[in-house]
Write an enzyme that holds these catalytic residues in place. Structure first.
Site, mmCIF file in Angstrom:
data_model
loop_
_atom_site.group_PDB
_atom_site.id
_atom_site.type_symbol
_atom_site.label_atom_id
_atom_site.label_comp_id
_atom_site.label_asym_id
_atom_site.label_seq_id
_atom_site.Cartn_x
_atom_site.Cartn_y
_atom_site.Cartn_z
ATOM 1 C CB THR A 235 54.396 -34.443 23.552
ATOM 2 O OG1 THR A 235 53.223 -33.679 23.778
ATOM 3 C CG2 THR A 235 55.593 -33.785 24.215
ATOM 4 C CE LYS B 149 53.530 -30.237 23.431
ATOM 5 N NZ LYS B 149 53.258 -30.994 24.727
ATOM 6 C CB THR C 220 49.888 -30.217 27.735
ATOM 7 O OG1 THR C 220 49.281 -29.924 28.946
ATOM 8 C CG2 THR C 220 49.652 -31.598 27.289
ATOM 9 C CD GLU D 297 45.531 -36.370 25.058
ATOM 10 O OE1 GLU D 297 44.648 -36.560 25.901
ATOM 11 O OE2 GLU D 297 46.723 -36.217 25.322
ATOM 12 C CG ASN E 181 44.091 -39.381 28.168
ATOM 13 O OD1 ASN E 181 45.173 -38.866 28.389
ATOM 14 N ND2 ASN E 181 43.197 -38.848 27.357
ATOM 15 C CB THR F 40 56.214 -48.489 30.157
ATOM 16 O OG1 THR F 40 55.100 -49.370 30.258
ATOM 17 C CG2 THR F 40 56.690 -48.102 31.519
#
Lengths: 415, 415
Positions: A164, A190, A201, A286, A410, A415
């Protein structure tokens, strides 16, 4: 052999695992980026008849529809027949109630019809946005393409299909001898941080060609997960969709159980492969700029070592100090101090960066060199060691720093 | 009456607490900013003879030299004589070993000599940078100025003197009748986030003119702190220097203990004042753009309500969602799910923003309005309510969001 790779080159070298085949398609569940090739987002893993299968799932009480169904299916699998893992990325189908459960059943049914197999033989997994019902049409539309695409070499495409927010596909393999017979293990994973905006996740699939007794396989996976995926933390947030599957196809000539003389070797190889996948997740965390191996020594027991390790690893102040390359032992010691250990004397705690002792006897060491500590903190991979000096237990966890980019990623709107 | 003020205007209106006097000086412990007036950084509180004094300290095992000494002194105070609190900002004197302990003793001795009092009568407190020994010279040099400056009206200067990264001085007062007699309570606090680069943080001093029985005072403070300073979290990191002192000078005509008919009223007033100070700390939290009141209802007991409240309030993903004004109920539900409650069915959990229900039955509510939820999330003060729907316990905590500025502030280098 240890490879975390983003290119496809390695698939050509890797001949796969006997009894395991992967297929992937780009179905449109992952939103396409204008001007870029559509990303693959459904992967199908086929495990030969008579495989043994073990799996662990998220301990989060809020678990997604596919997790609930996969847990049920796992109990009633007929392992004398083929078993499938059906995985999609882009939609986690979490927090979707009855409609989400129905979507899982319908997506399984679409694939089962094409495979002419019982729906009970398909374990479902999803990762991606929370709170939206999984669309079923992409599964119906691509069922034939998936089933016809099954190939033993398609490990890296599968690693890519389940990504993702990962920036790197995560694939590891391991080959070793048991007696004079070769055993092969391969795995993909992943995950990048715990949850990117609504991303539910971590997923991982590991297959070996050894024949492994079912109860031994379950035990092996538990131990390996405890030493790998359960030893990493980005932000302390755990997902609604985490799952890890270990399958043994039994297609090599090696047969193993707990009483086999090489059982521990096999378990250690599985643990080691899972650790490499886990570390690949942290390296891809991240916004991370640092990879931190955090060792806690000298604890009374495992539990207190882990308490200290997670309190330090999840402290926003420690994490921002790593981001800033600031050898801020005061924040580390303050986190140790609040970890909740009984009768801890922080005067006995020793803190080292890459084996350079920076804090002892309750304060900064004499002759402390800020320049030397700062040099270490500039590195992208850092070993932080905390010695509690009150016992002989040790534990290790892996973590990342807290950067501007973590907040940016984050805070970006869903959207 | 509720005032969190940055200006000095209020001191003119506030006549002080009988039996309590404050003095402050700018001694240079806080580094001066070029072109700006030197900041005050030492405050001295004098409590009249026969005051009763209760105090609570950080539970962090790594606690600073002044905390260790203040705890000892508290045990052997002669409350028939005057008692002093000596507070400095700019240096926490934490992680400073034997040299730090000596510095505390010498700074106390300097003030005691000027006051002609026993050193045992002075409780020391420090806040500021960790890891540097407190300098003693500023205390010696300004002892006379401090002692001569004692004044019952100097509450706001004291609130300013103890600030470190606070942007607002935090002062609250409360006046009410017990029978036909007026009781006054006043308090100051400092803290902004838990630790700004190496800042060891929260301090608070509250004085009432009532005469309060010693054991009752201790109980009153415990309850009040549990409902206020122990109900706020910025980042889950707790300081090495936290302390809260409640003193009763007994100079009004009201005398209280646990058997007094108005005892609960008094305790409630103290709790309320501490809550306002605690909320002022959260409103001034590092980098915060949002003030969040988090209510957990329907729990089996207090413990599980607090588990849920803190897991949600300290989740980096929930905090960044608040920063982004993203009504991300999936992250909130995922945090509830990992809070470690036995047999929690997340399908029964209800989540509301300012009383607008956004999540129920395990997912987003029907007719959910993203626009309405988004409007609420844009506000700077938000009430988040989580109903576990399985019991009748409730708890409330206050927290802030996680912003770019939090990372920036905490990543800035110490020097």
């Amino acid at each position: 052999m240890s490879n975390s790779v983003a290119s496809n080159n390695l698939t050509d070298l890797f001949e796969g695992i006997k009894g395991a085949r992967w297929a992937t398609v780009a179905s449109g569940i992952k939103k396409n980026v204008a001007g870029q090739q559509a990303s693959s987002d459904i992967a199908l893993l086929e495990l030969a008849a008579n495989s043994h299968i073990a799996a662990v799932f998220t301990q989060n009480a809020f678990c997604a529809a596919p997790v609930q169904i996969a847990k049920q299916q796992l109990e009633r699998l007929n392992t004398q027949d083929k078993v499938y893992c059906l995985i999609n990325a882009g939609n986690a189908n979490a927090g979707t109630g009855a409609a989400g459960m129905l979507a899982v059943e319908q997506s399984i049914a679409a694939i089962a019809a094409e495979l002419s197999c019982d729906t009970n033989q398909i374990l479902p997994f999803s990762t991606g946005v929370i709170g939206e019902v999984l669309p079923v049409v992409p599964f119906k539309r691509h069922a034939a393409q998936l089933v016809n695409g099954l190939d033993s070499k398609h490990w890296l495409p599968a690693a890519e299909a389940i990504m993702t927010t990962d920036t790197v596909a995560k694939f590891e393999q391991e080959k070793f001898l048991i007696g004079d017979q070769t055993v092969t293990i391969a795995g993909i994973a992943k995950g990048a941080g715990m949850i990117k905006p609504n991303m539910a996740t971590m997923l991982s699939y590991i297959v070996t060609d050894a024949c492994v007794d079912q109860s031994a396989l379950v035990q092996c996976l538990d131990v390996a997960v405890n030493q790998s995926f359960n030893r990493i933390t980005v932000d302390g947030d755990t997902s609604t969709n985490d799952a890890c599957v270990l399958a043994a196809t039994g297609q090599s000539k090696v047969s193993l159980d707990q009483h086999h003389s090489e059982w521990l070797l096999f378990c250690q190889k599985v643990s080691s492969l899972l650790q490499r996948l886990a570390m690949a997740i942290i390296r891809d965390a991240e916004g991370a700029t640092k990879f931190i191996e955090l060792n806690v020594h000298g604890g009374l027991n495992t539990e207190e070592c882990l308490k200290v390790a997670y309190t330090v690893a999840e402290s926003p102040l420690v994490k921002t100090a790593f981001f800033a390359s600031d050898a801020n032992w005061g924040r580390i010691l303050a986190a140790v101090g609040r970890a909740g250990l009984d009768n801890l004397d922080t005067n006995h705690v020793e803190i080292s960066l890459n084996d350079y002792v920076i804090c002892a006897n309750g304060g900064r060491v004499e002759n402390y060199s800020e320049a030397h500590a700062s040099d270490i903190m500039q590195q992208s991979e850092i070993k932080l060691t905390i010695n509690l000096n009150r016992g002989s237990a040790s534990e290790c966890v892996w973590t990342s720093d807290l950067s501007h980019d973590y907040v940016r990623i984050n805070a970006e709107y869903r959207t």
